[in-house]
Design an enzyme around this catalytic site. Structure first.
Site, short mmCIF file in Angstrom:
data_model
loop_
_atom_site.label_atom_id
_atom_site.label_comp_id
_atom_site.label_asym_id
_atom_site.label_seq_id
_atom_site.Cartn_x
_atom_site.Cartn_y
_atom_site.Cartn_z
N GLU A 134 0.84 -1.19 0.00
CA GLU A 134 0.00 0.00 0.00
C GLU A 134 0.87 1.25 0.00
OE1 GLU A 134 -3.48 -2.23 2.51
OE2 GLU A 134 -3.05 -0.16 2.99
N CYS A 183 3.15 8.46 1.46
CA CYS A 183 3.55 7.56 2.54
C CYS A 183 3.91 6.24 1.87
CB CYS A 183 2.39 7.41 3.52
SG CYS A 183 2.70 6.22 4.81
N CYS A 199 6.47 -7.28 7.67
CA CYS A 199 7.50 -6.74 8.57
C CYS A 199 7.79 -7.75 9.65
CB CYS A 199 7.00 -5.43 9.20
SG CYS A 199 8.20 -4.68 10.31
N CYS A 239 5.13 -5.58 15.91
CA CYS A 239 4.58 -4.79 17.01
C CYS A 239 3.12 -5.20 17.23
CB CYS A 239 4.66 -3.30 16.68
SG CYS A 239 6.34 -2.77 16.33
N CYS A 245 0.18 -3.37 15.29
CA CYS A 245 0.36 -3.03 13.87
C CYS A 245 -0.19 -4.10 12.93
CB CYS A 245 1.85 -2.81 13.60
SG CYS A 245 2.20 -2.55 11.85
N GLY A 262 6.41 -2.09 6.58
CA GLY A 262 7.81 -2.50 6.67
C GLY A 262 8.67 -1.62 7.55
N GLU A 263 9.85 -2.15 7.89
CA GLU A 263 10.81 -1.43 8.72
C GLU A 263 11.95 -0.94 7.82
OE1 GLU A 263 11.46 -0.13 11.87
OE2 GLU A 263 13.22 0.40 10.71
N SER A 311 10.87 6.54 9.21
CA SER A 311 10.37 6.16 10.53
C SER A 311 10.86 4.76 10.88
CB SER A 311 8.84 6.18 10.51
OG SER A 311 8.33 5.66 11.72
N CYS A 366 -1.17 6.46 7.90
CA CYS A 366 0.18 5.94 7.80
C CYS A 366 0.47 4.89 8.85
CB CYS A 366 1.17 7.07 8.03
SG CYS A 366 1.75 7.74 6.52
N1 SAH Z 1 8.23 0.35 10.70
C1 SAH Z 1 8.35 1.73 10.89
C2 SAH Z 1 7.58 2.57 9.89
C3 SAH Z 1 6.16 2.17 9.59
S1 SAH Z 1 4.97 2.44 10.82
C4 SAH Z 1 8.00 2.12 12.29
O1 SAH Z 1 7.44 1.31 13.01
O2 SAH Z 1 8.33 3.25 12.70
C5 SAH Z 1 4.75 4.21 10.91
C6 SAH Z 1 4.12 4.66 12.24
O3 SAH Z 1 2.74 4.25 12.39
C7 SAH Z 1 4.87 4.08 13.43
O4 SAH Z 1 5.10 5.05 14.41
C8 SAH Z 1 3.91 3.02 13.90
O5 SAH Z 1 4.16 2.68 15.22
C9 SAH Z 1 2.57 3.67 13.66
N2 SAH Z 1 1.43 2.74 13.72
C10 SAH Z 1 1.38 1.46 13.29
N3 SAH Z 1 0.17 0.92 13.55
C11 SAH Z 1 -0.57 1.86 14.16
C12 SAH Z 1 -1.91 1.93 14.68
N4 SAH Z 1 -2.72 0.89 14.60
N5 SAH Z 1 -2.31 3.10 15.25
C13 SAH Z 1 -1.51 4.17 15.30
N6 SAH Z 1 -0.25 4.17 14.81
C14 SAH Z 1 0.23 3.04 14.27
FE1 SF4 Z 2 6.29 -2.38 14.01
FE2 SF4 Z 2 6.59 -0.57 12.04
FE3 SF4 Z 2 6.93 -3.19 11.55
FE4 SF4 Z 2 4.50 -2.28 12.06
S1 SF4 Z 2 5.76 -1.75 10.30
S2 SF4 Z 2 5.44 -4.16 12.91
S3 SF4 Z 2 4.93 -0.64 13.51
S4 SF4 Z 2 8.18 -1.91 12.90
#
Ligand code: SAH
Ligand code: SF4
Length: 341
Positions: free
Chosen positions: A90, A105, A112, A116, A119, A159-160, A189, A331
């Protein structure tokens, strides 16, 4: 078949040389790809018909397709783009009413590995890295489809990015040189991959680094982000201080606010303490309920209180506007629901 999207001017020149055309032709093609965002060689109208026919025999503009497009009532557009191997990611275009900025974005990986708990992307596990061409083709897809020029990029899709750093840095190079998007209009990020943050410190990155912190103490953070075990806050902090020292750049701290978990006054105070010496802005993200986690976002009142306490510590704090929430396009909340078919 050579794919033109993603090629530098030098690489396009190799193709025009092969066709015994002038360097000026290469420049025209380059301009049409990145600034005018054409979808086909036929649209490169300033090239002669016969040259276009020659070029079409050995090259094409792209192989990336739009599988799904959804437009939100606030103007946000979400695309599911499909690569030749059938995998999809996406990518989202956000417009902010009060500014002329158009922010893309972008995703850096399919799935990933960081997993988390809040996520949607993490739920799929890790599938593969995107190549730099696949990353920039997300932005070109947006430009081709809308006819607009993207002005800002955030690596906040799926993704990270720091676990695919070579491709991300190469993509940033192309955004800088070929799309003419300045380094400072690009944000990466990360969940906090310390060795890669150190690499970026040495590299002197001029783009903005955003750190997904989400909790100021280890016992809480580990419940949201298993990566805390490998790269704990106690080691992340010195890495961030070193980053600011080496690059001179201010960091963005991302903090998801979850009701009854990390949004109370005590936590705000310990967050302020953790960030005290770090040159940073703070971006509060009210939790967006996209997965069945049981988490909820706090009330507006709680959000404002939390914000106020942090501001009191002298930091600039913003609350992330919800964009495209009616199409699950905010995002970092992308799931790439459509799997390879
Ligand atoms: N992997 C990277 C970048 C992608 S996520 C990272 O984790 O930073 C971009 C942002 O969106 C991150 O801060 C992530 O924690 C946040 N995010 C992911 N899922 C979310 C959710 N359900 N609600 C709010 N923020 C979220
Ligand atoms: Fe965590 Fe970012 Fe990966 Fe989602 S995309 S699992 S927020 S590191």
């Amino acid at each position: 078949m050579k794919i033109l999207s993603g090629l530098t001017l030098e690489e396009i020149t190799e193709i025009t040389d092969e066709l015994k055309a002038s360097k000026f032709r290469a420049k025209q093609i380059h301009n049409r790809i990145y600034l005018k965002s054409v979808s086909s060689i036929d649209e490169m109208s300033e090239l002669s018909k016969s040259f276009r026919e020659e070029l079409k025999k050995i090259a094409a503009v792209t192989e990336t397709k739009i599988k799904i497009k959804q437009t939100s009532s606030d103007g946000t557009i979400k695309y599911l783009v499909k690569y030749p191997d059938g995998e999809c990611v996406e990518t989202v275009l956000m417009r902010f009413d009060n500014r002329s900025n158009l922010t893309a974005c972008v995703s850096s990986q399919i799935g990933c590995a960081v997993n988390c708990s809040f996520c949607a992307t993490g739920k799929r596990g890790f599938i593969r890295n995107l190549t730099y061409t696949e990353i920039i083709d997300q932005v070109l897809t947006i430009q081709r489809d809308t006819g607009l020029k993207v002005t800002n990029i955030v690596f906040m899709g799926q993704g990270e990015p720091l676990l695919n750093l070579d491709n991300v840095l190469k993509a940033i190079d192309i955004f800088n040189n070929d799309f003419q998007i300045g380094a400072r209009r690009i944000t990466i990020s990360t969940s906090g991959i310390i060795p890669q943050i150190n690499k970026l410190s040495d590299y002197g990155l001029q783009s903005t680094l955003a750190i997904s912190l989400h909790a100021p103490v280890s016992e809480k953070r580990i419940k949201l982000m298993p990566i805390e075990e490998k790269y704990p806050l106690s080691k992340l902090k010195p890495a961030l201080l070193n980053y600011v020292k080496k690059t001179g750049r201010r960091i963005t701290i991302e903090y998801i606010l979850i009701k009854d978990f990390n949004s109370d006054i005590e936590t705000a105070k310990s967050l302020a303490l953790f960030l005290k010496d770090i040159k940073c802005n703070i971006n509060l993200i009210p939790y967006n309920d996209v997965t069945e986690t049981g988490y909820k976002k706090p009330s507006n009142n709680e959000i404002m209180k939390f914000k106020y306490l942090l501001e009191h510590s002298g930091k600039k704090v913003t609350v992330r506007l919800e964009r495209g929430s009616d199409i699950d396009a905010a995002c970092g909340q992308l799931s790439g629901k459509e799997k390879k078919k």
